[in-house]
Design a protein around this motif. Structure first.
Motif, PDB file in Angstrom:
ATOM      1  N   ARG A 135       2.393   1.484  -3.531  1.00 23.79           N
ATOM      2  CA  ARG A 135       1.388   1.879  -4.521  1.00 23.79           C
ATOM      3  C   ARG A 135       1.041   3.356  -4.402  1.00 23.79           C
ATOM      4  O   ARG A 135       0.919   4.054  -5.408  1.00 23.79           O
ATOM      5  CB  ARG A 135       0.125   1.032  -4.378  1.00 23.79           C
ATOM      6  CG  ARG A 135      -0.925   1.415  -5.426  1.00 23.79           C
ATOM      7  CD  ARG A 135      -2.129   0.555  -5.390  1.00 23.79           C
ATOM      8  NE  ARG A 135      -2.784   0.680  -4.097  1.00 23.79           N
ATOM      9  CZ  ARG A 135      -3.811  -0.047  -3.715  1.00 23.79           C
ATOM     10  NH1 ARG A 135      -4.289  -0.972  -4.511  1.00 23.79           N
ATOM     11  NH2 ARG A 135      -4.346   0.127  -2.542  1.00 23.79           N
ATOM     12  N   ALA A 136       0.905   3.875  -3.189  1.00 25.13           N
ATOM     13  CA  ALA A 136       0.577   5.286  -2.977  1.00 25.13           C
ATOM     14  C   ALA A 136       1.661   6.200  -3.535  1.00 25.13           C
ATOM     15  O   ALA A 136       1.383   7.343  -3.903  1.00 25.13           O
ATOM     16  CB  ALA A 136       0.363   5.563  -1.491  1.00 25.13           C
ATOM     17  N   ASP A 161       0.627   6.857 -10.839  1.00 26.66           N
ATOM     18  CA  ASP A 161      -0.798   6.572 -11.045  1.00 26.66           C
ATOM     19  C   ASP A 161      -1.160   5.332 -10.222  1.00 26.66           C
ATOM     20  O   ASP A 161      -1.214   4.218 -10.747  1.00 26.66           O
ATOM     21  CB  ASP A 161      -1.088   6.337 -12.530  1.00 26.66           C
ATOM     22  CG  ASP A 161      -2.563   6.148 -12.820  1.00 26.66           C
ATOM     23  OD1 ASP A 161      -3.388   6.237 -11.876  1.00 26.66           O
ATOM     24  OD2 ASP A 161      -2.897   5.898 -13.987  1.00 26.66           O
ATOM     25  N   PRO A 162      -1.416   5.513  -8.926  1.00 26.32           N
ATOM     26  CA  PRO A 162      -1.690   4.364  -8.051  1.00 26.32           C
ATOM     27  C   PRO A 162      -2.843   3.487  -8.544  1.00 26.32           C
ATOM     28  O   PRO A 162      -2.821   2.271  -8.341  1.00 26.32           O
ATOM     29  CB  PRO A 162      -2.041   5.005  -6.710  1.00 26.32           C
ATOM     30  CG  PRO A 162      -1.417   6.355  -6.754  1.00 26.32           C
ATOM     31  CD  PRO A 162      -1.436   6.772  -8.196  1.00 26.32           C
ATOM     32  N   ASP A 163      -3.820   4.085  -9.207  1.00 26.38           N
ATOM     33  CA  ASP A 163      -4.963   3.300  -9.685  1.00 26.38           C
ATOM     34  C   ASP A 163      -4.582   2.357 -10.827  1.00 26.38           C
ATOM     35  O   ASP A 163      -5.308   1.392 -11.107  1.00 26.38           O
ATOM     36  CB  ASP A 163      -6.096   4.221 -10.144  1.00 26.38           C
ATOM     37  CG  ASP A 163      -6.704   4.982  -8.987  1.00 26.38           C
ATOM     38  OD1 ASP A 163      -6.656   4.466  -7.848  1.00 26.38           O
ATOM     39  OD2 ASP A 163      -7.217   6.090  -9.207  1.00 26.38           O
ATOM     40  N   ALA A 164      -3.465   2.603 -11.483  1.00 28.22           N
ATOM     41  CA  ALA A 164      -3.018   1.762 -12.590  1.00 28.22           C
ATOM     42  C   ALA A 164      -2.212   0.549 -12.114  1.00 28.22           C
ATOM     43  O   ALA A 164      -1.913  -0.344 -12.902  1.00 28.22           O
ATOM     44  CB  ALA A 164      -2.180   2.577 -13.567  1.00 28.22           C
ATOM     45  N   ARG A 204       0.828  -1.213   0.000  1.00 28.20           N
ATOM     46  CA  ARG A 204       0.000   0.000   0.000  1.00 28.20           C
ATOM     47  C   ARG A 204       0.861   1.260   0.000  1.00 28.20           C
ATOM     48  O   ARG A 204       0.576   2.217  -0.722  1.00 28.20           O
ATOM     49  CB  ARG A 204      -0.961   0.019   1.186  1.00 28.20           C
ATOM     50  CG  ARG A 204      -2.143  -0.922   0.998  1.00 28.20           C
ATOM     51  CD  ARG A 204      -3.181  -0.823   2.105  1.00 28.20           C
ATOM     52  NE  ARG A 204      -2.666  -1.335   3.372  1.00 28.20           N
ATOM     53  CZ  ARG A 204      -2.408  -0.590   4.446  1.00 28.20           C
ATOM     54  NH1 ARG A 204      -2.631   0.692   4.444  1.00 28.20           N
ATOM     55  NH2 ARG A 204      -1.946  -1.153   5.546  1.00 28.20           N
ATOM     56  N   ASP A 241      -1.366  -2.967 -10.632  1.00 26.55           N
ATOM     57  CA  ASP A 241      -2.041  -4.264 -10.608  1.00 26.55           C
ATOM     58  C   ASP A 241      -2.331  -4.662  -9.154  1.00 26.55           C
ATOM     59  O   ASP A 241      -1.412  -4.887  -8.368  1.00 26.55           O
ATOM     60  CB  ASP A 241      -1.149  -5.307 -11.284  1.00 26.55           C
ATOM     61  CG  ASP A 241      -1.764  -6.688 -11.344  1.00 26.55           C
ATOM     62  OD1 ASP A 241      -2.899  -6.881 -10.857  1.00 26.55           O
ATOM     63  OD2 ASP A 241      -1.093  -7.589 -11.878  1.00 26.55           O
ATOM     64  N   ASP A 242      -3.602  -4.752  -8.803  1.00 28.92           N
ATOM     65  CA  ASP A 242      -4.004  -5.095  -7.441  1.00 28.92           C
ATOM     66  C   ASP A 242      -3.520  -6.466  -6.997  1.00 28.92           C
ATOM     67  O   ASP A 242      -3.379  -6.720  -5.804  1.00 28.92           O
ATOM     68  CB  ASP A 242      -5.525  -5.029  -7.295  1.00 28.92           C
ATOM     69  CG  ASP A 242      -6.051  -3.610  -7.264  1.00 28.92           C
ATOM     70  OD1 ASP A 242      -5.277  -2.688  -6.927  1.00 28.92           O
ATOM     71  OD2 ASP A 242      -7.243  -3.419  -7.569  1.00 28.92           O
TER      72      ASP A 242
END
Length: 115
Positions: free
Chosen positions: A51-52, A56-59, A48, A61-62
């Protein structure tokens, strides 16, 4: 998902560091590294934070944020290098990502077997 036993080797654990100090391991011994890696695999906290920090954190891969609350890590010095035994059901892509965040390319996969 099947549990795997990863056998890793770290040539110089004292100097093993990831590229970004915000996510890099900052210890010096095998026990501290084992504890840090185990926590990084059991929790998504490191993922987390990483990613933050991405443009582009939304891009991102979860699937890289997957966790294994039962992951087990043991590390010990053997013949001037550190051997790491890791048992987890996480895929290699997740294990590799967390290792690179913590210690960069300072590790080598020696073997992989079903646990």
């Amino acid at each position: 998902m099947a549990r795997n036993h990863y056998y890793l080797s770290i040539a110089d654990i004292v100097h093993a560091r990831g590229d970004d100090p915000r996510f890099s391991w900052d210890g010096a011994g095998p026990d501290g590294f084992a504890s840090t890696l185990q926590q990084a695999l059991r929790s998504d906290e490191l993922f987390r934070r990483w990613r933050a920090a991405q443009p582009d954190p939304d891009a991102v891969d979860d699937s890289l944020g997957a966790t294994d609350p039962a992951a087990q890590v043991d590390a010990r010095v053997v013949d001037l290098h550190t051997e790491v035994d890791l048992i987890t059901d996480l895929p290699m892509s997740v294990v590799r990502h967390r290792l690179y965040l913590l210690i960069g390319g300072a590790w080598q996969l020696r073997d992989l077997r079903a646990a």
